[in-house]
Design a protein around this motif. Sequence first.
Motif, PDB file in Angstrom:
ATOM      1  N   UNK A  53      81.060  13.199 117.212  1.00 46.72           N
ATOM      2  CA  UNK A  53      79.894  12.480 117.752  1.00 46.72           C
ATOM      3  C   UNK A  53      79.008  11.845 116.691  1.00 46.72           C
ATOM      4  N   UNK A  54      78.537  12.586 115.905  1.00 46.02           N
ATOM      5  CA  UNK A  54      77.584  12.260 114.702  1.00 46.02           C
ATOM      6  C   UNK A  54      78.000  13.060 113.535  1.00 46.02           C
ATOM      7  N   UNK A  55      77.953  12.252 112.140  1.00 49.16           N
ATOM      8  CA  UNK A  55      77.999  12.857 110.908  1.00 49.16           C
ATOM      9  C   UNK A  55      76.844  14.018 110.624  1.00 49.16           C
ATOM     10  N   UNK A  56      77.420  15.065 110.109  1.00 52.03           N
ATOM     11  CA  UNK A  56      76.447  16.218 109.526  1.00 52.03           C
ATOM     12  C   UNK A  56      77.148  16.852 108.526  1.00 52.03           C
ATOM     13  N   UNK A 130      75.470  30.104  97.701  1.00 49.88           N
ATOM     14  CA  UNK A 130      76.822  30.577  97.823  1.00 49.88           C
ATOM     15  C   UNK A 130      77.083  30.709  99.283  1.00 49.88           C
ATOM     16  N   UNK A 131      76.169  31.425 100.101  1.00 43.68           N
ATOM     17  CA  UNK A 131      76.620  31.496 101.397  1.00 43.68           C
ATOM     18  C   UNK A 131      76.992  30.441 102.134  1.00 43.68           C
ATOM     19  N   UNK A 132      76.521  29.053 101.784  1.00 40.55           N
ATOM     20  CA  UNK A 132      76.719  27.867 102.576  1.00 40.55           C
ATOM     21  C   UNK A 132      78.242  27.498 102.164  1.00 40.55           C
ATOM     22  N   UNK A 133      78.849  27.734 101.228  1.00 43.64           N
ATOM     23  CA  UNK A 133      80.085  27.429 100.865  1.00 43.64           C
ATOM     24  C   UNK A 133      80.067  25.836 100.377  1.00 43.64           C
ATOM     25  N   UNK A 134      81.287  25.234 100.174  1.00 42.72           N
ATOM     26  CA  UNK A 134      81.359  23.927  99.960  1.00 42.72           C
ATOM     27  C   UNK A 134      81.063  23.209 101.186  1.00 42.72           C
ATOM     28  N   UNK A 135      80.075  22.230 101.336  1.00 46.89           N
ATOM     29  CA  UNK A 135      79.941  21.246 102.796  1.00 46.89           C
ATOM     30  C   UNK A 135      80.183  19.878 102.254  1.00 46.89           C
ATOM     31  N   UNK A 136      80.428  19.024 103.366  1.00 49.92           N
ATOM     32  CA  UNK A 136      80.377  17.742 103.055  1.00 49.92           C
ATOM     33  C   UNK A 136      79.773  16.811 104.439  1.00 49.92           C
ATOM     34  N   UNK A 137      79.455  15.699 104.235  1.00 47.02           N
ATOM     35  CA  UNK A 137      79.194  15.217 105.351  1.00 47.02           C
ATOM     36  C   UNK A 137      80.490  14.504 106.148  1.00 47.02           C
ATOM     37  N   UNK A 138      80.512  14.786 107.625  1.00 47.64           N
ATOM     38  CA  UNK A 138      81.775  14.318 108.143  1.00 47.64           C
ATOM     39  C   UNK A 138      81.530  14.097 109.601  1.00 47.64           C
ATOM     40  N   UNK A 139      82.206  13.327 110.221  1.00 50.36           N
ATOM     41  CA  UNK A 139      82.130  12.988 111.814  1.00 50.36           C
ATOM     42  C   UNK A 139      83.485  13.363 112.519  1.00 50.36           C
ATOM     43  N   UNK A 140      84.556  12.839 111.834  1.00 45.25           N
ATOM     44  CA  UNK A 140      85.786  12.860 112.458  1.00 45.25           C
ATOM     45  C   UNK A 140      86.773  13.946 111.701  1.00 45.25           C
ATOM     46  N   UNK A 468      79.637   1.881 111.545  1.00 44.33           N
ATOM     47  CA  UNK A 468      80.279   2.823 112.170  1.00 44.33           C
ATOM     48  C   UNK A 468      79.242   4.215 111.755  1.00 44.33           C
ATOM     49  N   UNK A 469      78.434   4.092 110.981  1.00 43.83           N
ATOM     50  CA  UNK A 469      77.709   5.343 110.212  1.00 43.83           C
ATOM     51  C   UNK A 469      76.699   5.681 111.286  1.00 43.83           C
ATOM     52  N   UNK A 470      76.294   7.178 111.398  1.00 41.27           N
ATOM     53  CA  UNK A 470      75.574   7.447 112.146  1.00 41.27           C
ATOM     54  C   UNK A 470      74.282   8.186 111.350  1.00 41.27           C
ATOM     55  N   UNK A 471      74.043   7.777 109.985  1.00 37.99           N
ATOM     56  CA  UNK A 471      73.222   8.034 109.339  1.00 37.99           C
ATOM     57  C   UNK A 471      72.810   6.729 108.722  1.00 37.99           C
ATOM     58  N   UNK A 472      71.614   6.451 108.051  1.00 42.68           N
ATOM     59  CA  UNK A 472      71.413   5.242 107.305  1.00 42.68           C
ATOM     60  C   UNK A 472      72.060   5.232 106.140  1.00 42.68           C
ATOM     61  N   UNK A 473      72.366   4.017 105.542  1.00 39.17           N
ATOM     62  CA  UNK A 473      73.265   3.900 104.309  1.00 39.17           C
ATOM     63  C   UNK A 473      72.325   3.639 102.980  1.00 39.17           C
TER      64      UNK A 473
END
Length: 600
Positions: A53-56, A130-140, A468-473
């Motif tokens: 639904x949305x990128x986080x 470190x507790x977050x791990x590696x994260x990335x923005x994704x929706x799909x 198609x983005x759910x965040x501003x560019x």
Amino acid sequence: MRLLLINILIVLGPFLNVQAQDYTEVKAKFEHNLHKPVNIQKLGDGHYFIDFGKAYFGTISLKPNASQKDSVVFHLAEQLSTEHTVNRKPKGTIRYQRVMLPNLNKGDATDLILPKVIGNTKPEAIALPESFGVIMPFRYCEIENLKIPIDDLIIHQKVVHYKFNDEASYFTSSDTILNQIWDICKHTIKATSFAGYYVDGDRERIPYEADAYINQLSHYAFDNEYSLARRTNEYFISTPTWPTEWILHTAKMFYYDYLYTGDTESISKFYNKLKDKTLIELAREDGLITTDNEKLNKELMTQLGFENRKKIRDIVDWPMSERDGYEMKAINTVVNAFYFENLIMMSRIAEALDKKEDVLFFKEKANQVKVLINDKLFDKSTGLYIDGENSSHSSLHANMFPLAFGIVPEARKEAVITFIKSKGMACSVYAAQYLLEGLYKSNEAEYAKQLITATDHDRTWWNMIKTGSTMTLEAWDIKYKPNLDWNHAWGTAPGNIITRDLWGIKPITPGFEMAEIYPQLDNLSFSEIKAPTIKGPITAKFKKIDDHNSEYEIELPKSMNGQFRIPSGNWKSIKHNGVVIHKKTKLKLSEGRNTITLKK
């Protein structure tokens, strides 16, 4: 256990920019949530497409209810290449990652371990715990070679962001485009808070002052959480960035922290540093500043917070192609407009701290600079501001920044505004903040709203949604900045402009002791807004009853007074709580509900 906690605090201390004893409080302000898919499509044997639904910012969390001994492939992305296929070769820094799990074990909860990205894990980037791990923005997410039934795989988008109250604000109106732009801005502010500082999206994950200023104002429009802004502001004291105008955002950000919270702690603690960041040391004899100045030496650079950098340089706008042909001169009009604004900010900060001599000093300097800009950086033959001393070119930027900062005398406004309106959106998504501010301050609400809601070209917020983005560019479109990202909060200008200018909800006095509501709603037939403040929310409603009658309902929280500025118009009748008002442009509002009716 205690020794382990101490070691964790030592590791995370630099990231959090707080002392170890404050870590527990800061950590509590991060939220980790699991989001279910909103759509799952089977594309083939063992091949599925999932839309959250949305990128986080986050990763994928899995829990299989059956085992699979063979490997499973996951494709995470922000962008699609077809309706149900992720883009595996996106341009710019639009994110995509391929991750393979060797097997699935029944009942074992697993988070996908993502590879690090070199660009956003450099030493100058904000490091995540470190507790977050590696994260990335994704929706799909696409899944391949899944041999167990999809119903046996519990899958979530595991996201992280700073504490955010979705119920703290809302906005709706008769303009559906405007509503969608508000929504994308609000989500951007929430999702991009993952670092615990305002950062420039995922490309670098570095705080920049200009990005942070827009981020701060938009955050204030959506939530009454102020610690993230303050932590970012204070980060810049010792970690500034290279553009001249970015440094000149520092005092503005500290002032708005004070204005919205009423708290003088930060402006008091860093007062002398804020004076340095006005760049007053770079003034030549007549009072205008220039970075082409022998005073900009190692000692001054150290004083400004730089350790190794030798120089700062003017930026005007970014990328450079967004400068509307700006002619870069040693005495730069945009830079000196920002300098004037800094002197005004410092006079207000000095007043808040009861530094009477400094109040007078900064006001006098500001008046001096204003006169000089209007004398030396203005072309009387065209009625426009030029790009710099001895320039023969007038850009959008050289005129919109003086307009936004109140430098343009009344007699010159018509020509300047006409010129600005002839240019359209000839600036970046960053500079659009100031273009819109200047227009609303000049009662050009109709044109300002046209810029916000335009759909007929690509230099629009609608284009960001359409991509198609759910965040501003980071930029209007990839063709204007080939390395752009899809998660840049400096693109959220409409988020704060709708609250602060279209609805005109601002603090008049620090800590919202008194609020102003000055609606410039243009052709909206109805609108409702909930604006967060440190005292509680301000709610406002507007409806156009017919061609002649309009009604506003404004509700202020306890212990807040307000001022309603009557929108321009030929009003035959003005009523406040049923009482007829004669010949007033401002109405005093009290806590609780206030009803204003206007009749033409």
